[in-house]
Design an enzyme around this catalytic site. Structure first.
Site, short mmCIF file in Angstrom:
data_model
loop_
_atom_site.label_atom_id
_atom_site.label_comp_id
_atom_site.label_asym_id
_atom_site.label_seq_id
_atom_site.Cartn_x
_atom_site.Cartn_y
_atom_site.Cartn_z
N ASP A 59 0.88 -1.19 0.00
CA ASP A 59 0.00 0.00 0.00
C ASP A 59 0.92 1.23 0.00
O ASP A 59 1.13 1.85 1.03
CB ASP A 59 -0.87 -0.08 1.27
C1 SPV Z 1 -6.70 1.26 4.61
O1 SPV Z 1 -7.45 0.34 4.98
O2 SPV Z 1 -6.17 1.29 3.52
C2 SPV Z 1 -6.41 2.36 5.51
C3 SPV Z 1 -6.40 2.11 6.95
O3 SPV Z 1 -6.12 3.43 5.05
S1 SPV Z 1 -4.78 1.73 7.35
O4 SPV Z 1 -4.39 0.49 6.67
O5 SPV Z 1 -4.76 1.59 8.79
O6 SPV Z 1 -3.91 2.81 6.93
MG MG Z 2 -5.51 3.30 3.04
#
Ligand code: SPV
Ligand code: MG
Length: 288
Positions: A59
């Site tokens: 991510d």
């Molecule tokens: C997501 O679920 O992508 C979020 C929450 O932004 S976190 O993973 O805690 O950043």
């Molecule tokens: Mg996120």
């Protein structure tokens, strides 16, 4: 059934009704969004973490807005509840934010959420790379987002990563007030603390200025009821479904490799008929 065009209005009504916390589940595709809706969640969080993980990628702003939008549109088309799109930093500058609002709103999504980190960003639990843009710069993004929306009920959520980035509750409040002044409709306070203490303090001092959103991933023994009591309006269970999927799928596939058949599992895994139900096969066949 909620009309697609009415989802933003439905979300706003829920945020205003004071009837209890809105429970939201993270998802990454049509199937996982349907499972969230069937379980009784009131909205779906189109999670950047989940959508990235579904592509077996971190991510880290590696996927582009178009890819997040495609996944989010699939979720939105699959469910009747509102979808809240995790739009990271807005995919760039104010122009990217405006483009995102136009595209997500046109897709029928009820809400977008932008966070005050630099683009490209890294997942909040990844440790490094959690630098924030200035409060002024992010307030500008919120203003741009609010100017870009066409449906007055479309919801723009400002997310502060102050606590994630090592800041204090005071700093988180200062930024959050600036984002509220810029026109945000709701405020997400994120934390990777093991306990909810600092979030609770934030909520107490925030005093419900705008609906507050919390994500109890690391402080998981804080219930939605306790979050509501503390002043949160929305509780996002951002990735539990994804993590359960990994555990269940891995254990099933391991079992088949080790045993050479699925015989012992047939009673505990979903039947093909159940999948037909999720696919609404009967409704589709009626078009024949
Ligand atoms: C997501 O679920 O992508 C979020 C929450 O932004 S976190 O993973 O805690 O950043
Ligand atoms: Mg996120």
């Amino acid at each position: 059934m909620t009309l697609m065009t009415g989802k933003a209005t439905a979300l706003r009504t829920t945020l205003a009704d004071g009837a209890g916390p809105l429970l939201v589940a993270g998802a990454h595709d049509g199937l996982t969004a349907v499972l969230a809706e069937q379980a009784g969640f009131g909205a779906v969080w189109a999670s950047s973490f989940e959508i990235s993980a579904a592509a077996a990628l971190p991510d880290a702003s590696l996927l582009g807005m178009g890819e997040y939008l495609t996944a989010t549109r699939q979720m939105n088309d699959a469910v009747t509840v509102p979808v809240i799109a995790d739009c990271d930093t807005g995919f760039g500058n104010n122009l990217n934010v405006v483009h995102a609002v136009q595209q997500y709103e046109a897709a029928g999504v009820a809400a977008v959420c932008f966070e005050d980190k630099h683009f490209p960003k890294l997942n909040s639990f990844a440790g490094q790379g959690q630098d924030l843009v200035s409060a002024e710069e992010f307030a500008g993004k919120i203003e741009a987002a609010k100017k870009a929306q066409r449906d007055p009920d479309f919801v723009v959520i400002a997310r502060t990563e102050t606590l994630i980035a090592g800041g204090t509750v005071d700093q988180a409040l200062e930024r959050s007030h600036a984002y509220a002044d810029a026109g945000a409709d709701a405020l997400l306070i994120h934390s990777k603390d093991r306990t909810p203490e600092r979030v609770v303090e934030f909520l107490r001092r925030w005093d419900r200025r705008l609906p507050a959103v919390v994500v109890p991933t690391t402080y998981f023994d804080w219930s939605a009821a306790a979050a509501w009591e503390a002043g949160a309006a929305v509780v996002i269970f951002a990735n539990q479904g994804l993590r359960a999927t990994v555990t269940a799928t891995r254990s099933t596939l391991d079992h088949i490799v080790n045993n050479g058949s699925s015989a012992e599992l047939e009673g505990s895994i979903a039947s093909v008929k159940e999948i037909f139900g999720i696919q609404k096969l009967d409704q589709w066949l009626a078009y024949e």
